[in-house]
Structure formats: structure tokens, C-alpha cells
Design a protein around this motif. Structure first.
Motif, mmCIF file in Angstrom:
data_model
loop_
_atom_site.group_PDB
_atom_site.id
_atom_site.type_symbol
_atom_site.label_atom_id
_atom_site.label_comp_id
_atom_site.label_asym_id
_atom_site.label_seq_id
_atom_site.Cartn_x
_atom_site.Cartn_y
_atom_site.Cartn_z
ATOM 1 N N SER A 30 0.856 -1.171 0.000
ATOM 2 C CA SER A 30 0.000 0.000 0.000
ATOM 3 C C SER A 30 0.898 1.227 0.000
ATOM 4 C CB SER A 30 -0.937 -0.006 1.214
ATOM 5 O OG SER A 30 -0.267 -0.321 2.377
ATOM 6 N N GLY A 31 0.522 2.209 -0.832
ATOM 7 C CA GLY A 31 1.374 3.382 -0.976
ATOM 8 C C GLY A 31 2.446 3.215 -2.041
ATOM 9 N N TYR A 32 2.466 2.070 -2.687
ATOM 10 C CA TYR A 32 3.432 1.804 -3.747
ATOM 11 C C TYR A 32 2.729 1.765 -5.094
ATOM 12 C CZ TYR A 32 7.508 0.675 -0.918
ATOM 13 O OH TYR A 32 8.596 0.740 -0.081
ATOM 14 N N ALA A 33 3.531 1.965 -6.119
ATOM 15 C CA ALA A 33 3.133 1.669 -7.483
ATOM 16 C C ALA A 33 3.997 0.510 -7.959
ATOM 17 C CB ALA A 33 3.331 2.876 -8.393
ATOM 18 N N LEU A 34 3.360 -0.472 -8.558
ATOM 19 C CA LEU A 34 4.098 -1.601 -9.124
ATOM 20 C C LEU A 34 3.886 -1.613 -10.622
ATOM 21 C CD1 LEU A 34 3.641 -2.506 -6.052
ATOM 22 C CD2 LEU A 34 4.192 -4.775 -6.927
ATOM 23 N N GLY A 35 4.927 -1.933 -11.347
ATOM 24 C CA GLY A 35 4.757 -1.877 -12.785
ATOM 25 C C GLY A 35 5.876 -2.528 -13.551
ATOM 26 N N TRP A 36 5.984 -2.114 -14.801
ATOM 27 C CA TRP A 36 6.864 -2.777 -15.749
ATOM 28 C C TRP A 36 7.717 -1.763 -16.506
ATOM 29 C CZ3 TRP A 36 6.953 -8.039 -15.764
ATOM 30 C CH2 TRP A 36 5.899 -8.680 -15.113
ATOM 31 N N PHE A 37 8.986 -2.113 -16.623
ATOM 32 C CA PHE A 37 9.912 -1.447 -17.520
ATOM 33 C C PHE A 37 10.426 -2.503 -18.487
ATOM 34 C CE2 PHE A 37 10.922 2.756 -15.632
ATOM 35 C CZ PHE A 37 10.190 2.659 -14.466
ATOM 36 N N LYS A 52 -1.056 1.819 -9.354
ATOM 37 C CA LYS A 52 -1.011 2.129 -7.931
ATOM 38 C C LYS A 52 -1.691 1.012 -7.156
ATOM 39 C CE LYS A 52 -0.666 7.118 -8.334
ATOM 40 N NZ LYS A 52 -1.204 8.426 -7.923
ATOM 41 N N TRP A 53 -0.978 0.482 -6.184
ATOM 42 C CA TRP A 53 -1.436 -0.723 -5.504
ATOM 43 C C TRP A 53 -2.776 -0.511 -4.806
ATOM 44 C CZ3 TRP A 53 0.141 -5.335 -6.436
ATOM 45 C CH2 TRP A 53 -0.181 -6.371 -5.565
ATOM 46 N N THR A 54 -2.947 0.638 -4.190
ATOM 47 C CA THR A 54 -4.142 0.879 -3.384
ATOM 48 C C THR A 54 -5.345 1.250 -4.236
ATOM 49 O OG1 THR A 54 -2.742 1.619 -1.570
ATOM 50 C CG2 THR A 54 -5.074 2.201 -1.445
ATOM 51 N N THR A 55 -5.161 2.148 -5.200
ATOM 52 C CA THR A 55 -6.300 2.671 -5.965
ATOM 53 C C THR A 55 -6.534 1.931 -7.270
ATOM 54 O OG1 THR A 55 -4.963 4.265 -7.179
ATOM 55 C CG2 THR A 55 -5.822 4.950 -5.028
ATOM 56 N N GLY A 56 -5.521 1.260 -7.789
ATOM 57 C CA GLY A 56 -5.660 0.600 -9.082
ATOM 58 C C GLY A 56 -5.495 1.533 -10.270
ATOM 59 N N THR A 57 -5.143 2.779 -10.026
ATOM 60 C CA THR A 57 -4.916 3.723 -11.124
ATOM 61 C C THR A 57 -3.698 3.301 -11.920
ATOM 62 O OG1 THR A 57 -5.825 5.486 -9.749
ATOM 63 C CG2 THR A 57 -4.595 6.134 -11.707
ATOM 64 N N ALA A 58 -3.870 3.262 -13.227
ATOM 65 C CA ALA A 58 -2.804 2.783 -14.104
ATOM 66 C C ALA A 58 -2.255 3.907 -14.971
ATOM 67 C CB ALA A 58 -3.316 1.663 -14.992
ATOM 68 N N ALA A 101 5.267 5.808 -3.134
ATOM 69 C CA ALA A 101 4.696 7.136 -3.332
ATOM 70 C C ALA A 101 5.509 8.163 -2.572
ATOM 71 C CB ALA A 101 3.245 7.144 -2.866
ATOM 72 N N GLY A 102 5.758 9.277 -3.244
ATOM 73 C CA GLY A 102 6.577 10.317 -2.647
ATOM 74 C C GLY A 102 8.038 10.191 -3.000
ATOM 75 N N THR A 103 8.400 9.021 -3.513
ATOM 76 C CA THR A 103 9.794 8.791 -3.912
ATOM 77 C C THR A 103 9.915 8.606 -5.420
ATOM 78 O OG1 THR A 103 10.304 7.755 -1.782
ATOM 79 C CG2 THR A 103 11.803 7.303 -3.613
#
Length: 125
Positions: A30-37, A52-58, A101-103
């Protein structure tokens, strides 16, 4: 210890589809974004998408919009990248990444905290 483990890469013909998975463990996200490079030979690592892990915003890189879909399963701590209408230019090692988030700055690799070892995707013409 945080671990991100990718799977699902392989060889596919142009126009085909693949789904990559990233299994995340070692902390709550929670508070992280997970993704792909991804990184092709001789090229810099480039952003594909993250969620975004919490909201699901992509968020997607331009070349991924309309062809790739990112999703997550919070309960299983899995992140998916569904890739359709693949092109030879999509050939690369695909890396799962997590940024706090924030970083993190969206799309800037050096600002993401955790990385998987990568999985090869090869698209033949």
C-alpha cells in the motif's frame, strides 16, 4: 526482504499476445506503485506501465496504450501485464519494479526502489 519475480516471457510471433506476471513479496505494498519497464539490447531501460497498488490507477507509456493492459491482484500480490498485438520492437527484457509514493517519479527507473531479475520477451516478424 522484498522480492519481485517475473514470469510469462517467451517467444511469440508478431501480432500475438503474452501475459507477464510479477509475484511480489516481503512487505505490504500500500502506498506503492508496481509496474513494468523494459530494456532492449543497446537501449536504455524504458517505462511501460505501472499501477497504484491501493487505488488501481494505471499509467502507460505511449507505445503501450491500447495494446497493453496492467492489472493487479492485491490478495495474491500479483501484477499482470497483458500484451496484445505484439511487434518486433517490443522485444526486450521486461522488468517488474516497485516504487514508493513520494519517492518514485513515473517512468524514471532510478526512482523505483525494488526490481525483479527480468523476463525475456522476443517477438519474431
Amino acid at each position: 526482504q522484498v522480492q519481485l519475480i517475473e514470469s510469462g516471457g517467451g517467444l511469440v510471433q508478431a501480432g500475438g499476445s503474452l501475459t507477464l506476471s510479477c509475484a511480489a513479496s516481503g512487505r505490504t505494498f500500500s502506498g506503492y506503485a508496481l509496474g513494468w519497464f523494459r530494456q532492449a539490447p543497446g537501449k536504455e531501460r524504458e517505462f511501460v506501465a505501472h499501477i497504484k497498488w491501493t487505488t488501481g490507477t494505471a499509467y502507460y507509456f505511449e507505445s503501450a496504450k491500447g495494446r497493453f493492459t496492467i492489472s493487479r491482484d492485491n490478495a495474491k500480490k500479483l501484477v499482470y501485464l497483458q500484451m496484445n498485438r505484439l511487434k518486433p520492437d517490443d522485444t526486450a527484457v521486461y522488468y517488474c519494479a516497485a516504487g514508493q509514493a513520494g519517492t518514485y517519479i513515473t517512468g524514471i527507473p532510478g526512482t523505483y526502489d525494488y526490481w525483479g531479475p527480468g523476463t525475456q520477451v522476443t517477438v519474431s516478424s
